[in-house]
Write a protein that holds these residues in place. Structure first.
Motif, PDB file in Angstrom:
ATOM      1  N   GLU A 162      13.418  71.229  77.324  1.00 21.01           N
ATOM      2  CA  GLU A 162      14.721  70.690  77.693  1.00 21.01           C
ATOM      3  C   GLU A 162      14.837  70.395  79.189  1.00 21.01           C
ATOM      4  O   GLU A 162      15.765  69.700  79.617  1.00 21.01           O
ATOM      5  CB  GLU A 162      15.854  71.618  77.257  1.00 21.01           C
ATOM      6  CG  GLU A 162      15.749  73.041  77.759  1.00 21.01           C
ATOM      7  CD  GLU A 162      15.114  73.960  76.724  1.00 21.01           C
ATOM      8  OE1 GLU A 162      15.594  75.107  76.595  1.00 21.01           O
ATOM      9  OE2 GLU A 162      14.142  73.530  76.056  1.00 21.01           O
TER      10      GLU A 162
ATOM     11  N   ARG B  93      20.319  59.911  75.540  1.00 17.66           N
ATOM     12  CA  ARG B  93      20.694  59.512  76.903  1.00 17.66           C
ATOM     13  C   ARG B  93      19.902  58.297  77.374  1.00 17.66           C
ATOM     14  O   ARG B  93      20.288  57.629  78.333  1.00 17.66           O
ATOM     15  CB  ARG B  93      20.460  60.659  77.880  1.00 17.66           C
ATOM     16  CG  ARG B  93      21.457  61.783  77.797  1.00 17.66           C
ATOM     17  CD  ARG B  93      21.131  62.849  78.825  1.00 17.66           C
ATOM     18  NE  ARG B  93      20.986  62.308  80.178  1.00 17.66           N
ATOM     19  CZ  ARG B  93      20.496  62.988  81.203  1.00 17.66           C
ATOM     20  NH1 ARG B  93      20.094  64.240  81.034  1.00 17.66           N
ATOM     21  NH2 ARG B  93      20.405  62.438  82.399  1.00 17.66           N
TER      22      ARG B  93
ATOM     23  N   ASP C  45      17.155  65.342  74.626  1.00 19.12           N
ATOM     24  CA  ASP C  45      18.384  64.545  74.787  1.00 19.12           C
ATOM     25  C   ASP C  45      18.040  63.051  74.815  1.00 19.12           C
ATOM     26  O   ASP C  45      18.443  62.301  75.726  1.00 19.12           O
ATOM     27  CB  ASP C  45      19.098  64.964  76.078  1.00 19.12           C
ATOM     28  CG  ASP C  45      20.568  64.595  76.069  1.00 19.12           C
ATOM     29  OD1 ASP C  45      21.065  64.127  75.013  1.00 19.12           O
ATOM     30  OD2 ASP C  45      21.229  64.745  77.112  1.00 19.12           O
TER      31      ASP C  45
END
Length: 257
Positions: free
Chosen positions: A165, A201, A198
């Motif tokens: 992450e 994004r 993510d």
């Protein structure tokens, strides 16, 4: 000429896996008399017992379909192999093969240019207790740095640091891609890792696993040939041979030998 059986042993991920593709190619190449795929969910000895007992061969070469050893492949899988009534050789996982570096490079270059303004993140599962995943991941990261034109190559892990992450913030170039260092798609590669990266994004591409890449097949063939050569020459025990010799099954839940 002995009757050799090759077992490709992997986890059942409850989705399409490339193992049968590799098995078909290996059969066509004549790597062994028989090439069989065996998959398990949680307990290799219990789940694979009937298939292992039924094997009729002079020699068996068993290869764990994972990039690196984990708890199951150093304990439960070698214990399960004791069910085979034949000379059995446990092969090293293919993760350290230099062929996989080229396969990873192929995955990356399909998404970003191989250039100084491109970043590559190698994403592995990792382990909180064993070093094998980290060793293999860092091996390929270093080879990619030395043998490619990418501006940077950074390893990261689902279960240890540097964490997946955080890797987005460690990549500094205009183009960036995350390449999962897995042999087959799993919940980790299709759900957990994309969420932690993510991806919604934008700004970071994400590739398929190594899956059915031909160089994985080649790496398996090379590993089997190495194991066969060592068996024929009676080379002193390898790490995998030691695992198979020391991880004998114990009778549990009413199971006996």
């Amino acid at each position: 000429m002995p009757h050799d059986t090759l077992l490709l042993i992997g986890r059942d991920t409850s989705r399409a896996t490339p193992y049968e593709t590799h098995a078909r190619r290996l059969r066509e190449r004549g790597v062994a008399t028989d090439v069989t795929v065996l998959t398990y969910d949680h307990e290799p000895r219990r789940e694979l017992r009937d298939e292992l007992v039924a094997i009729d061969a002079d020699r068996v070469f068993a290869l764990p379909m994972t990039v690196a050893h984990d708890h199951t492949t150093v304990t439960d899988v070698p214990a399960a192999l004791d069910e085979i009534d034949a000379e059995t050789h446990y092969c090293e996982p293919v993760g350290r093969s230099p062929l996989l570096t080229e396969a990873l490079r192929d995955r990356a270059t399909a998404a970003v240019p191989e250039a100084a303004d491109s970043s590559v993140a190698l994403v592995a599962f990792g382990s909180s207790g064993k070093p094998y995943q980290r060793q293999v991941t860092e091996y390929h990261a270093e080879r990619l740095r030395e043998r490619s034109a990418f501006g940077e190559v950074e390893p990261c892990y689902l279960l240890q640091n540097p964490a997946v992450e955080c890797v987005r913030y460690n990549l500094t170039h205009d183009h960036a891609v995350a390449v999962p260092l897995f042999l087959a798609p799993t919940d980790a590669t299709e759900t957990q890792i994309p969420a932690k990266l993510d991806l919604d994004r934008g700004g970071l591409a994400y590739t398929d696993t190594l899956d059915d890449h031909p160089l994985v097949t080649e790496a398996v063939a090379t590993a089997v040939e190495t194991a066969r050569t060592m068996a024929d020459s009676r080379t002193p025990q390898t790490f995998e041979a030691t695992l198979a010799a020391t991880n004998r099954p114990m009778a549990t839940d009413g199971e006996g030998d």
